[in-house]
Design a protein around this motif. Structure first.
Motif, short mmCIF file in Angstrom:
data_model
loop_
_atom_site.label_atom_id
_atom_site.label_comp_id
_atom_site.label_asym_id
_atom_site.label_seq_id
_atom_site.Cartn_x
_atom_site.Cartn_y
_atom_site.Cartn_z
N ALA A 1 55.62 75.65 13.47
CA ALA A 1 55.53 75.70 11.98
C ALA A 1 54.00 75.86 11.74
CB ALA A 1 56.01 74.45 11.57
N ALA A 2 53.04 75.19 12.42
CA ALA A 2 51.70 75.40 11.86
C ALA A 2 51.44 76.78 12.15
CB ALA A 2 50.77 74.30 12.72
N ASP A 3 51.65 77.38 13.56
CA ASP A 3 51.23 78.78 13.55
C ASP A 3 51.60 79.61 12.53
OD1 ASP A 3 50.11 78.10 16.06
OD2 ASP A 3 51.84 78.51 17.26
N LEU A 4 52.99 79.34 11.95
CA LEU A 4 53.66 80.04 11.23
C LEU A 4 52.83 80.23 9.79
CD1 LEU A 4 55.55 82.25 9.81
CD2 LEU A 4 57.43 80.24 10.08
N LEU A 5 52.63 78.97 9.31
CA LEU A 5 51.77 78.66 8.07
C LEU A 5 50.61 79.36 8.05
CD1 LEU A 5 53.11 75.19 7.26
CD2 LEU A 5 53.64 77.07 6.08
N SER A 6 49.89 79.20 9.40
CA SER A 6 48.51 79.93 9.27
C SER A 6 48.44 81.33 9.20
CB SER A 6 47.94 79.63 10.81
OG SER A 6 48.50 80.25 11.53
N LEU B 1 49.96 82.63 6.43
CA LEU B 1 50.30 82.84 5.04
C LEU B 1 49.01 82.92 4.27
CD1 LEU B 1 53.26 80.54 4.77
CD2 LEU B 1 53.36 82.89 5.31
N PRO B 2 48.90 83.28 3.04
CA PRO B 2 47.89 83.21 2.14
C PRO B 2 47.97 81.36 1.82
CG PRO B 2 49.18 84.90 1.41
CD PRO B 2 50.11 84.20 2.68
N GLU B 3 46.70 81.19 1.62
CA GLU B 3 46.46 79.64 1.14
C GLU B 3 47.41 79.12 0.56
OE1 GLU B 3 44.86 76.35 2.58
OE2 GLU B 3 44.32 78.33 3.32
N ASP B 4 47.62 79.84 -0.83
CA ASP B 4 48.40 79.24 -1.66
C ASP B 4 49.85 79.15 -1.24
OD1 ASP B 4 46.28 79.10 -3.49
OD2 ASP B 4 46.79 80.85 -4.76
N ASP B 5 50.50 79.98 -0.80
CA ASP B 5 51.80 79.89 -0.25
C ASP B 5 52.02 78.91 0.83
OD1 ASP B 5 52.24 82.00 -1.78
OD2 ASP B 5 52.17 83.55 -0.08
N LYS B 6 50.90 78.61 1.51
CA LYS B 6 50.84 77.85 2.82
C LYS B 6 50.93 76.31 1.84
CE LYS B 6 47.15 77.09 5.07
NZ LYS B 6 45.93 77.31 5.94
N GLU B 7 50.13 76.12 1.14
CA GLU B 7 49.78 74.84 0.31
C GLU B 7 51.23 74.42 -0.30
OE1 GLU B 7 48.65 71.23 -0.21
OE2 GLU B 7 47.79 72.57 1.22
N ARG B 8 51.82 75.52 -1.17
CA ARG B 8 53.06 75.12 -1.68
C ARG B 8 54.18 74.75 -0.66
NH1 ARG B 8 52.48 79.26 -4.56
NH2 ARG B 8 53.99 80.55 -3.22
N LEU B 9 54.47 75.48 0.33
CA LEU B 9 55.40 74.87 1.37
C LEU B 9 55.30 73.70 1.75
CD1 LEU B 9 56.12 78.45 3.04
CD2 LEU B 9 57.44 77.15 1.63
N LEU B 10 53.82 73.16 2.07
CA LEU B 10 53.48 72.27 2.67
C LEU B 10 53.84 71.12 1.69
CD1 LEU B 10 50.24 72.84 4.69
CD2 LEU B 10 52.40 71.81 5.61
N THR B 11 53.80 71.32 0.44
CA THR B 11 53.89 70.31 -0.56
C THR B 11 55.42 70.01 -0.49
OG1 THR B 11 51.99 70.70 -1.87
CG2 THR B 11 53.60 69.83 -3.17
N LEU B 12 56.35 70.88 -0.38
CA LEU B 12 57.57 70.70 -0.44
C LEU B 12 58.49 70.04 0.94
CD1 LEU B 12 58.73 74.47 -1.81
CD2 LEU B 12 58.95 72.09 -3.01
N MET B 13 57.67 70.32 1.97
CA MET B 13 58.15 69.53 3.30
C MET B 13 58.14 68.09 2.79
SD MET B 13 56.19 71.87 5.96
CE MET B 13 56.94 71.02 7.39
N ARG B 14 58.83 67.42 3.76
CA ARG B 14 58.85 65.66 3.98
C ARG B 14 57.38 65.58 4.24
NH1 ARG B 14 64.02 66.55 6.10
NH2 ARG B 14 63.14 66.65 8.45
N PRO B 15 56.89 64.38 3.53
CA PRO B 15 55.44 64.02 3.97
C PRO B 15 55.13 63.74 5.39
CG PRO B 15 56.44 62.90 1.83
CD PRO B 15 57.64 63.42 2.55
N ASP B 16 55.88 63.35 6.03
CA ASP B 16 55.90 62.89 7.58
C ASP B 16 55.64 64.19 8.16
OD1 ASP B 16 55.80 60.32 7.18
OD2 ASP B 16 57.77 59.82 8.01
N ASP B 17 56.39 65.32 7.98
CA ASP B 17 56.67 66.67 8.77
C ASP B 17 55.21 67.11 8.29
OD1 ASP B 17 59.03 66.30 10.17
OD2 ASP B 17 60.13 66.66 8.35
N ALA B 18 54.98 67.34 7.19
CA ALA B 18 54.03 68.13 6.51
C ALA B 18 52.73 67.55 7.21
CB ALA B 18 53.70 68.14 5.00
N ALA B 19 52.45 66.16 7.24
CA ALA B 19 51.32 65.57 7.96
C ALA B 19 51.02 66.12 9.27
CB ALA B 19 51.42 64.08 7.76
N ASP B 20 52.26 65.86 10.28
CA ASP B 20 52.01 66.67 11.40
C ASP B 20 51.41 68.03 11.46
OD1 ASP B 20 52.64 64.24 12.44
OD2 ASP B 20 54.95 65.01 12.90
#
Length: 435
Positions: free
Chosen positions: A243-248, A250-269
């Motif tokens: 997931a980290a490789d895929l998000l890397s 993406l544009p910064e805005d898209d990456k941050e928006r998706l991380l915000t939508l993820m469950r906090p524990d998963d997003a933290a990892d």
């Protein structure tokens, strides 16, 4: 089925309360979601439709269910509150399968489905429809009620998908018999439009497994065509390092928006992995190795190793650490290899058989250092610790290979050389191209 595994009729689950581990009620079960499969194979139970306090209906995956007993359902406590949306390949058991007219395979007699039983598969978290309870006789007949009986799923016809259809349901059912890498190979050769259509029909866990096997540009393409809420669900289902490789990418805005939508524990990892350079141990590692406390036993370790969703590389060893036992952990004490677990009695403490002879790697170790370590010590995974000695994760050999092979390695038609499942792959690809 595992001896002693409970068989549960779904009519008994309708309306039962759903609780979190603390005993707080989350909602009530309103339906169950299953996916039909070809060839008379029992459908897989994907999850529950739960009505929460606000009367919103949400989807609760069976992987988040820890207990179904005594008129209640217990969850892990992590619940996604997004509204449930039924997908083309999904069937609601209470809403669509009950009261359905089907036929007995033995004599062709038409029967009515009164109830459906589910059961958990042995040594796995998966659930399947196990039996169906039917009544003989014409539907709505005013004569005496017909005989009732409980039969195997394979004993009736009228539910399962036909082998030779070309709809999305049949394609997904065909894919279920294939390894994720083989499904990815089929999708790789489709047009972007067709690839998006098929991806949208896969459930989140299956799509996550397949996307991990696709080139990064195709991962980005598929993710971009999903609704943002579902894209976040798929990212949660992926291994954190993938997931980290895929998000890397993406544009910064898209990456941050998706991380915000993820469950906090998963997003933290995932955020933690994104903080490391790509071709370092920190950037390559997964944050979900098997971690045990020193007072765990060999039996505890073997139970964790047996989990079906673990890759062979991750299941080859367990890491012994002081609490907390989720990364980043307390002090890393050492590794216990799978072969050693097989040689010692089940009551043996893992702390007494831990291997302390191999030093772990730091997260800034370069890719050549990681590969040399694996090769020199004949290992399939290596622990990664920080300066304080806490375990951060583990780098597995498959992640290293992904970074060592040329970018176009997936173009190689390795399936034709006996890599497994060529007939299924060719049949699926032919069906997809024919659509």
């Amino acid at each position: 089925m595992a001896a002693g595994a409970p068989r549960i009729f779904v009519s008994h689950l309708s309306g039962v309360p759903v609780f979190d581990p603390n005993g707080d009620q989350v909602g009530r079960v309103r339906d169950l979601v299953a996916m039909l499969r070809v060839g008379g194979r029992p459908p897989r139970l994907l999850g529950l439709v739960v009505e929460v306090v606000s009367r919103r209906r949400i989807f609760l995956p069976m992987t988040r269910v820890t207990g179904v007993e005594s008129g209640q359902v217990i969850t892990t406590g992590v619940v996604n509150m997004r509204r449930f949306e039924q997908r083309p390949t999904e069937r609601l058991i209470l809403g669509e399968l009950l009261d359905r007219r089907v036929r007995l395979v033995a004599d062709g007699e038409e029967v009515t489905v009164l109830d459906v039983a589910i059961q958990q598969l042995p040594a796995r978290r998966d659930w399947e429809i196990d039996r169906i309870f039917v009544r003989k006789g014409k539907s709505g007949a005013l004569r005496r009620r017909g005989e009732t009986l409980t039969v195997e799923w394979s004993a009736v016809t009228g539910f399962s998908l036909e082998e030779h259809g070309q709809g999305a349901e049949n394609l997904v059912a065909t894919f279920e018999q294939m390894r994720p890498a083989d499904v990815a190979n089929v999708l790789h050769h489709l047009t972007p439009k067709r690839r998006a259509e098929v991806a949208s029909a896969l459930d989140d866990d299956r799509l996550a497994d397949v996307m991990e096997e696709l080139p990064e540009d195709e991962q980005v393409e598929i993710l971009g065509k999903l609704k943002e809420e579902r894209a976040a669900d798929v990212l949660e289902a992926m291994d954190p390092d993938d997931a980290a490789d895929l998000l890397s990418e993406l544009p910064e805005d898209d990456k941050e928006r998706l991380l915000t939508l993820m469950r906090p524990d998963d997003a933290a990892d995932v955020r933690r992995l994104l903080s490391y350079e790509e071709n370092t141990a920190g950037g390559l590692m997964t944050t979900e190795p098997i971690v045990l406390r020193p007072d765990a036993t060999v039996a505890d370790a073997l139970a964790r190793v047996r989990q079906s969703d673990l890759s062979p590389a991750l299941a080859a060893q367990v890491y012994v650490c002081r609490p907390p036992d989720e990364t980043p952990t307390g002090k890393y004490l050492g590794t216990v290899h799978f072969q050693r677990l097989l040689r010692d009695p089940p009551f043996t403490l893992v702390s007494s058989i831990v291997d302390t002879g191999l030093a772990p790697l730091r997260p800034d170790a370069s890719l050549p250092v990681v590969t040399s370590y694996l090769a020199a010590y004949n290992m399939v995974a290596v622990p990664v610790v920080d300066e304080s000695g806490s375990l951060l994760g583990a780098v597995t050999v498959d992640d290293v290979l992904d970074h060592l092979l040329p970018d176009d390695w997936r173009e190689t038609d390795f399936h034709s050389e006996g890599a497994g499942g060529p007939e299924d792959s060719e049949r699926a690809e032919g069906a997809l191209r024919g659509n």
